[in-house]
Design a protein around this motif. Structure first.
Motif, mmCIF file in Angstrom:
data_model
loop_
_atom_site.group_PDB
_atom_site.id
_atom_site.type_symbol
_atom_site.label_atom_id
_atom_site.label_comp_id
_atom_site.label_asym_id
_atom_site.label_seq_id
_atom_site.Cartn_x
_atom_site.Cartn_y
_atom_site.Cartn_z
ATOM 1 N N ASN A 1 0.802 -1.233 0.000
ATOM 2 C CA ASN A 1 0.000 0.000 0.000
ATOM 3 C C ASN A 1 0.832 1.279 0.000
ATOM 4 O OD1 ASN A 1 0.666 0.628 2.807
ATOM 5 N ND2 ASN A 1 -0.765 -0.998 3.373
ATOM 6 N N THR A 2 2.166 1.185 0.220
ATOM 7 C CA THR A 2 2.999 2.389 0.306
ATOM 8 C C THR A 2 4.347 2.166 -0.352
ATOM 9 O OG1 THR A 2 1.979 3.015 2.414
ATOM 10 C CG2 THR A 2 4.076 4.060 1.874
ATOM 11 N N VAL B 1 -3.658 -2.380 -4.394
ATOM 12 C CA VAL B 1 -4.113 -1.684 -3.181
ATOM 13 C C VAL B 1 -3.172 -0.545 -2.790
ATOM 14 C CG1 VAL B 1 -5.388 -3.665 -2.274
ATOM 15 C CG2 VAL B 1 -2.955 -3.384 -1.691
ATOM 16 N N GLU C 1 -1.892 2.853 -1.936
ATOM 17 C CA GLU C 1 -2.594 4.022 -1.407
ATOM 18 C C GLU C 1 -1.698 5.232 -1.210
ATOM 19 O OE1 GLU C 1 -5.825 4.486 -0.691
ATOM 20 O OE2 GLU C 1 -6.306 2.527 -1.529
ATOM 21 N N SER C 2 -0.373 5.074 -1.294
ATOM 22 C CA SER C 2 0.500 6.163 -0.884
ATOM 23 C C SER C 2 1.841 6.069 -1.611
ATOM 24 C CB SER C 2 0.703 6.092 0.639
ATOM 25 O OG SER C 2 1.467 7.149 1.114
ATOM 26 N N LYS D 1 -1.541 7.608 -6.512
ATOM 27 C CA LYS D 1 -1.832 8.375 -5.306
ATOM 28 C C LYS D 1 -0.558 8.981 -4.712
ATOM 29 C CE LYS D 1 -6.025 5.755 -4.395
ATOM 30 N NZ LYS D 1 -6.817 4.960 -3.436
ATOM 31 N N TYR E 1 -4.448 13.899 -4.603
ATOM 32 C CA TYR E 1 -3.966 13.128 -3.460
ATOM 33 C C TYR E 1 -2.820 13.816 -2.717
ATOM 34 C CZ TYR E 1 -6.438 9.564 -6.151
ATOM 35 O OH TYR E 1 -7.388 8.875 -6.861
#
Length: 346
Positions: free
Chosen positions: A96-97, A121, A123-124, A149, A174
């Motif tokens: 996710n990162t 997935v 997200e960052s 993002k 974002y």
């Protein structure tokens, strides 16, 4: 064996030790959720580069629950295979990162879309002082089907403004953290356009002149910032840090233009230029008039020749207006450590 987090610091571990360590870990640990790679080429002989890349790749591929990863300062090491392994590993539904720190994207430009489209997935994403953020990079990111993002963009100069604006059209929604360190380009208004177009989601902002560069025209750069920044700030900022050569007239313009902005943490570093009459050491009067008496900040740090923190009379006066004065370096957010501590921790 189970580990939640693995931080590999190539500065601290000799080559003869870390290769066996990496081999042991990827052979025995498959549940690491956070990996931080921070390499230094000074510890590597050029003949060992391929081995470092191979072990880094295997470290990623062996994991079944990798959620966060940071690639830092690869220098002449090739990031191609470690980065590509994100697509071919088990982490497409867990990662996710991603943090990129001082990474040159030239060697991985052609696989950016391929890899990011396999991360379901994510997200960052954080870009810290990276190179090769040109039109080729941006075109690859624009082609990514999934949302890109981008949460942090930290740059020292804007070389390709058209490409950067295209990138922010895709992912500016974002963006939370932007930091720009001014060079000696006096008419560079690109940063203000970026801030204005993304003002409602930028929470952390740093603008600084490079005061260690002797050819920088400090007063003109600083004046440009103070005259153009205040009117484009969002109504609320978590963090604003200005490292400039302040004069009171430009400072007053900035404070008037930004009077509708509340700043949780405000840091001011007034560059001291001995023998230069353009600086001003009487900025506190204006800070009190436009900041203190209107209670426009929660935390404040000012560093000139001395810290505002040390005269207790001043500290207590600000306290009467619910403003906490702190030491500059205690309040200052440092790019890499901030990203690691806030986005790669559990």
């Amino acid at each position: 064996m189970q580990y939640q987090k693995f931080k590999f610091n190539g500065y601290a571990i000799p080559f003869q030790d870390f290769i066996p360590l990496l081999k042991f870990l990827y052979s025995n640990c498959n549940s690491i959720s956070s990996i931080i790679f921070k390499f230094s080429e000074v510890n590597f002989n050029i003949n060992n580069y391929s081995l470092v890349e191979e072990c880094s790749t295997q470290m990623i591929v062996s994991q079944h629950n990798l959620k966060k990863i940071s690639f830092g300062i690869f220098y002449n090491l090739n990031l191609y295979n470690p980065f590509l392994s994100l697509k071919n590993s088990n982490c497409s539904n867990t990662l996710n990162t991603i943090v990129f720190y001082f990474i040159n994207f030239k060697n991985i430009i052609n696989i950016l879309r391929e890899v990011f489209d396999h991360l379901n997935v994510l997200e960052s994403i954080h870009l810290i002082n990276c190179n090769y953020l040109n039109s080729n990079f941006v075109q690859q990111i624009i082609k990514v089907i999934k949302p890109f993002k981008l949460k942090s963009l930290i740059i020292h100069e804007i070389l390709h403004i058209e490409s950067l604006l295209l990138l922010l059209q895709k992912c500016g929604y974002y963006l939370e953290n932007i930091r720009y360190f001014y060079t000696n380009v006096l008419d560079d208004n690109n940063i203000y356009l970026i801030i204005k177009n993304n003002q409602h989601n930028i929470n952390y902002l740093t603008i600084a002149v490079k005061f260690y560069e002797y050819d920088t025209v400090y007063n003109e750069l600083s004046s440009t910032v103070l005259k153009n920044l205040g009117q484009i700030l969002s109504p609320k900022l978590e963090y604003l840090c200005l490292v400039l050569l302040f004069n009171t007239s430009d400072l007053e313009i900035f404070l008037k233009n930004s009077q509708n902005t509340f700043i949780k943490k405000l840091l001011i570093r007034n560059i001291v230029m001995y023998g230069d009459g353009d600086g001003d050491f009487n900025i506190l009067f204006y800070i009190k008039k436009y900041i203190m008496k209107k209670e426009r900040v929660k935390y404040l740090a000012i560093l000139e020749e001395d810290e505002l923190f040390f005269p207790k009379k001043e500290v207590n006066e600000f306290k009467l207006y619910n403003i906490i004065v702190q030491k500059y370096h205690d309040l200052c957010i440092y790019n890499y450590s901030y990203i690691i501590n806030n986005y790669l921790q559990y």
